[in-house]
Write a protein that holds these residues in place. Structure first.
Motif, PDB file in Angstrom:
ATOM      1  N   ASN A  60       0.815  -1.217   0.000  1.00 13.38           N
ATOM      2  CA  ASN A  60       0.000   0.000   0.000  1.00 13.38           C
ATOM      3  C   ASN A  60       0.850   1.269   0.000  1.00 13.38           C
ATOM      4  O   ASN A  60       0.420   2.311  -0.492  1.00 13.38           O
ATOM      5  N   LEU A  61       2.050   1.184   0.550  1.00 13.18           N
ATOM      6  CA  LEU A  61       2.929   2.358   0.614  1.00 13.18           C
ATOM      7  C   LEU A  61       3.437   2.788  -0.760  1.00 13.18           C
ATOM      8  O   LEU A  61       3.807   3.945  -0.947  1.00 13.18           O
ATOM      9  N   VAL A  62       3.472   1.862  -1.719  1.00 14.99           N
ATOM     10  CA  VAL A  62       4.121   2.163  -3.004  1.00 14.99           C
ATOM     11  C   VAL A  62       3.194   2.013  -4.212  1.00 14.99           C
ATOM     12  O   VAL A  62       3.654   2.062  -5.353  1.00 14.99           O
ATOM     13  N   LEU A  63       1.886   1.844  -3.991  1.00 15.25           N
ATOM     14  CA  LEU A  63       0.960   1.729  -5.114  1.00 15.25           C
ATOM     15  C   LEU A  63       0.943   3.010  -5.940  1.00 15.25           C
ATOM     16  O   LEU A  63       0.987   4.117  -5.402  1.00 15.25           O
ATOM     17  N   GLU A  64       0.874   2.854  -7.249  1.00 18.63           N
ATOM     18  CA  GLU A  64       0.791   3.994  -8.158  1.00 18.63           C
ATOM     19  C   GLU A  64      -0.529   3.948  -8.926  1.00 18.63           C
ATOM     20  O   GLU A  64      -1.402   3.126  -8.643  1.00 18.63           O
ATOM     21  N   ASN A  65      -0.664   4.807  -9.920  1.00 13.31           N
ATOM     22  CA  ASN A  65      -1.905   4.930 -10.676  1.00 13.31           C
ATOM     23  C   ASN A  65      -2.334   3.594 -11.285  1.00 13.31           C
ATOM     24  O   ASN A  65      -1.517   2.864 -11.839  1.00 13.31           O
TER      25      ASN A  65
END
Length: 360
Positions: A60-65
């Motif tokens: 969740n810390l690194v999710l992108e578009n």
């Protein structure tokens, strides 16, 4: 909608995972890509896993578009078989086009996957290259799409081998906050004797913390990682000093015997963002300091008195340290002074002042 499923242990998620996800989103013109961390990989039964909740938090810390996460496999518990996951998402998205990402290193194993023929009728495999060696027979047999991506060197194994740059800063800070993976890192980057010493130091630090009413978890962790930079400092002093110049340039002229404790501090403080109290205890565990707190003393004594250390009278010294930490500290320092003088070591003025203060 066009939806791609990206399963894996993500233990932890690294920069390569995100690069692959972005490649897939662009290559397939996806509406969304769903990360699906597994509970356990049936092909990696002996691997160490942090909790599913922690892996989800890191993702969740690194999710992108266009990226999402599903906890389906984590909630199911047990080993994760792809067929079960595919059925779940096929039922959830019956009218959408589903893709499933695999690495090219998995192509030769596809025939061993449970219900593989059924899987390929429900989703289309999308293969990202792990190397330039591709099993073209199985690409054709299972009707896979091949992404012509760059070969990414990031991996969880690289991280556990001490290449911390393969993880994002957010993930590294999370690992430092949660104190996870460190025992596995030490097992990989230290020689066996030093690794076992670290475990023994942790055990004695726990004893010292209990009798001094100090936080047992902090003491255990600080003692465990006190030698995290030992091999770096011993094997490549030029590399060690370059690390210090990068992060702590004002301390780049320190003596060689302080190198491993200084780099240990840098790894913990600057890379993993571990709290200063723990990082400082690692920074002074060999040389000590004019100002010492209780954790500094615990780690120093744990290093000097833990199981595996052998010299005349050590058991008696352990008993004294467990009864009175300051008496134990004084005794161990005097023993250290005598030992080093017999080896012909000449102390710096700073070291003499430190020893004088704590042996009064």
């Amino acid at each position: 909608m066009k939806i791609c499923l990206f399963g894996g242990s993500f233990n932890p998620i690294h920069k390569g995972h995100i690069k692959i996800a972005k490649e897939a989103i662009n290559f397939l013109n996806l509406d969304k890509l769903i990360f699906i961390p597994c509970q356990k990989n049936p092909f990696k039964k002996n691997n160490y896993y942090v909790s599913g909740e922690q892996r989800i938090e890191m993702i969740n810390l690194v999710l992108e578009n266009k990226m999402e996460i599903s906890d389906f496999e984590i909630k199911r518990q047990g080993f994760s078989y792809t067929i079960d996951t595919i059925k779940y998402f096929k039922n959830k998205y019956p009218n959408d086009e589903l893709f499933f990402i695999i690495g090219s290193d998995n192509l030769t194993k596809l025939s061993k996957w449970k219900n593989i023929d059924q899987i390929v009728r429900m989703v289309k495999f999308v293969v990202f290259k792990r190397s330039n060696k591709i099993n073209k027979t199985n690409i054709k047999k299972y009707n896979c799409l091949l992404i012509n991506n760059q070969i990414y060197n990031e991996s969880s194994t690289e991280f556990l081998n001490g290449n911390f740059e393969v993880l994002s800063e957010k993930i590294l800070h999370y690992i430092g906050k949660e104190k996870i993976y460190f025992e596995n890192i030490l097992k990989n980057i230290l020689d066996e004797k030093r690794y076992l010493h670290s475990l023994h130091a942790r055990n004695f630090a726990i004893e010292l913390a209990k009798v001094n009413n100090y936080d047992v978890n902090k003491a255990a962790f600080a003692a465990l990682v006190h030698d995290i930079a030992k091999n770096i400092a011993n094997n490549n002093k030029e590399k060690a000093r370059n690390i210090i110049k990068k992060y702590e340039p004002q301390r780049s002229q320190i003596e060689d015997y302080k190198l491993h404790q200084e780099i240990g501090y840098i790894i913990l403080k600057h890379i993993f963002n571990v709290e200063e109290e723990i990082a400082h205890a690692v920074r002074v565990h060999t040389s000590l300091d004019i100002n010492l707190n209780i954790l500094d003393k615990i780690v120093y004594l744990a290093d000097k008195l833990c199981q595996g250390r052998k010299y005349p009278g050590i058991q008696k010294t352990r008993e004294i340290a467990l009864k009175n930490i300051d008496q134990g500290l004084k005794l161990v320092i005097n023993q250290t002074i005598l030992f080093n003088k017999e080896k012909g070591i000449i102390f710096t003025k700073e070291q003499e002042e430190i020893y004088e203060k704590w042996t009064k």
